[in-house]
Design an enzyme around this catalytic site. Structure first.
Site: not given
Ligand code: AMP
Length: 569
Positions: A423, A257, A252, A273
């Protein structure tokens, strides 16, 4: 349709301070709108002339609008400026000036919604020499044809300050009620909207083809898809419960994004995003993708990170310096980027959005020629906890946020925080803290050292079901003195005089200043407790400001449901 009919509805919406009433007024009105006008009216109600992702700007400055008001009313500019000083709002200025009797120039003809829309389009299209005058003249023609109230809204639309308190979800709700008779059908509109986040297209489809038409909406290269999001869990056991057996773990990465679209003609568009078109910010990335992706036509996703010359990860803040309109080339050299690709939604005429992760990722691997700047996300497929934990520790050691666990059979749930992605972040393991993305809805004046600026911000989570923002904390810690000084200026454009209709707040928490829910901040908090003072009934304890999340819009904030789940409700 006569524009005045829309104006009457806007007058009603403006008087409303409840989200339910907003929906009621809109849906009743939508039932009366001719099908051919519904898309235009949906856009206009949001203060736009097209979908948000197309980022069309009308490009008019306050000065130009005041000039147009003067011309349209036959007043001199000094008089208009004086009224502007009194009202502080261009819309009210237009209304007041044009209300003054006798109106030197009487309204000529009737303004229809179609004419307004076409003229606004022309204003947006005018560019190059003489365009400022052309824009002003077009606006004059509109103001001359409208009522004083109409002029108020037109002036706000061209300046981008029409704040009816309505969001895309409010429009979808109203469309569902108006065209299917049932609010619960919004689910289908939202599903289509997640793949096609264009309120106008959804409005037109439901009006002409009904729910069946919506079902057919699929990926369209060049039109962004709302991005899939990840769920969070409290314990590793929960992941195993949700996704038994083999899963895919990926790094992650803490970057931005990006959804990359390439059409058959070879044109690449990059979307953030928030679905903004950010192609111009990343000419380097466009070039890398042109060289390293072998398919002719595709939609793929990845995380863009900033790297140093050796390819080592640089902090998120460094990457954010690439968010700029000017000196792009200089920053391409200064801050090189890499994309870690992790999904594929469309390739060579075929939509993959409903295909399982395994198939999507295999197809992605097929079309990527890896290089220093274009790589696939690190991945491990396993059902062994120890092995996945080792992978997690490695990712964290390299400076990543943690890992993403993905269901091998899961489809791409556009715009949804579904259970196909979970996550697992380093914060979860260390202590009971987590970060939340909250929307700034108000502020309290500062005292003592903070007098003259804001002392604390009132922050809210998004209640997706009700399409409203419910407060969860007062945020004062973690903002530097410098940031505090900047705050009033930064938030000025979102300031509104009364509580926005979709904001829910308890009496005890009413702030000194209200803001339209737009700005998202990331907040670290140690605990969630019950609270009678916050609209959600829960509050975040010891909230600390981490950073602004320019990459998120208000409806992408942490949801009230997530917070309730974390609190074990
Ligand atoms: P969150 O914003 O905490 O909900 O986490 C999701 C975000 O993690 C996504 O919108 C991506 O920008 C980021 N991300 C980083 N690595 C990945 C991955 N391998 N797959 C999907 N999202 C990822």
């Amino acid at each position: 349709m006569d524009f005045q009919k829309l104006v009457d509805v806007y007058e009603e919406l403006e008087q409303t301070s409840s989200g339910n009433a907003l929906r009621e007024i809109l849906s009743t009105f939508f039932k009366t709108v001719p099908k051919e006008d519904i898309a235009m009216i949906s856009y206009l109600t949001l203060g736009q002339i097209t979908s948000e992702y197309e980022s069309v700007v009308l490009g008019m400055a306050e000065k130009m609008v005041l000039k147009a008001i003067a011309s349209a009313s036959g007043n001199d500019i000094a008089k208009v400026q004086k009224i502007m000083q009194e009202t502080g709002d261009v819309g009210l200025t237009a209304e007041k000036v044009l209300q003054k009797k006798p109106r030197t120039l009487v309204p000529v003809g009737k303004l229809t919604v179609q004419e307004l829309f076409d003229t606004l389009q022309k204003i947006a299209d005018a560019s190059g020499t003489g365009s400022q005058d052309r824009k002003t003249n077009l606006l004059v023609s509109l103001l001359q044809k409208s009522s004083p109230q109409g002029a108020k809204y037109i002036s706000r639309i061209v300046l981008g300050t029409l704040r009816m308190g309505v969001g895309d979800m409010t429009v979808l709700d109203a469309l569902a009620i108006a065209f299917t008779g049932e609010k619960k059908n919004k689910e289908y509109l939202e599903k289509a909207y997640n793949i096609c986040p264009d309120v106008g297209v959804i409005a037109e489809t439901i009006a002409h083809k009904g729910l069946k038409g919506l079902e057919k909406i699929d990926v369209h290269v060049g039109r962004p898809i709302k991005m899939m999001l990840a769920q969070r869990v409290k314990s590793w056991e929960e992941i195993q419960k949700k996704m038994p057996g083999k899963v895919a773990a990926e790094g992650k990465y803490d970057g931005e994004r990006v959804q990359a679209h390439r059409d058959k003609k070879g044109r690449i568009s990059l979307f953030s995003r928030r679905l903004e078109n950010i192609t111009d910010q990343f000419p380097d990335l466009v070039e890398y993708l042109q060289k390293q992706i072998t398919a002719k036509e595709y939609v793929i996703e990845g995380e863009v990170i900033a790297v140093d010359e050796k390819g080592k990860l640089l902090p998120f803040q460094t990457l954010m310096q690439r968010r700029r309109k000017y000196d792009v080339e200089e920053y391409v050299q200064k801050i090189p980027v890499q994309i870690k690709l992790f999904d594929l939604l469309f390739v060579n005429g075929e939509s993959y959005i409903h295909e399982p992760y395994e198939k999507r990722i295999a197809q992605l691997a097929n079309i990527v020629k890896k290089s220093k700047h274009v790589v696939l996300a690190d991945q491990l497929i396993s059902d062994d906890h120890t092995e996945i934990n080792r992978f997690f520790q490695n990712m964290v050691k390299e400076g990543d946020e943690g890992i993403m666990i993905k269901n091998l059979e899961g489809e791409y749930q556009a715009g949804t925080r579904g259970w196909n992605w979970i996550k697992w972040k380093k914060e979860y393991v260390k202590e009971m803290v987590d970060t939340f993305d909250l929307v700034v809805v108000g502020a309290f004046h500062g005292r003592g050292r903070r007098s003259g600026t804001y002392g604390a911000l009132l922050c809210a989570a998004y209640n997706k079901k009700k399409d409203q923002f419910e407060t969860v904390c007062k945020l004062g810690t973690g903002l530097t003195d410098e940031m505090l000084t900047e705050l009033p200026k930064m938030l000025a454009k979102y300031k509104v005089n009364t509580k926005p209709a979709r904001v829910m707040v308890k009496k005890e928490m009413e702030p000194d200043v209200w803001f339209d829910p737009k700005v998202v901040v990331e907040v670290l908090a140690a605990e969630i407790t019950k609270s009678p003072f916050h609209a959600l009934g829960l509050a975040l304890r010891f909230p600390r400001f981490i950073r602004y999340r320019e990459d998120k819009n208000a409806e992408q904030a942490t949801t009230t449901k997530e917070i309730q789940e974390m609190a074990g409700k």
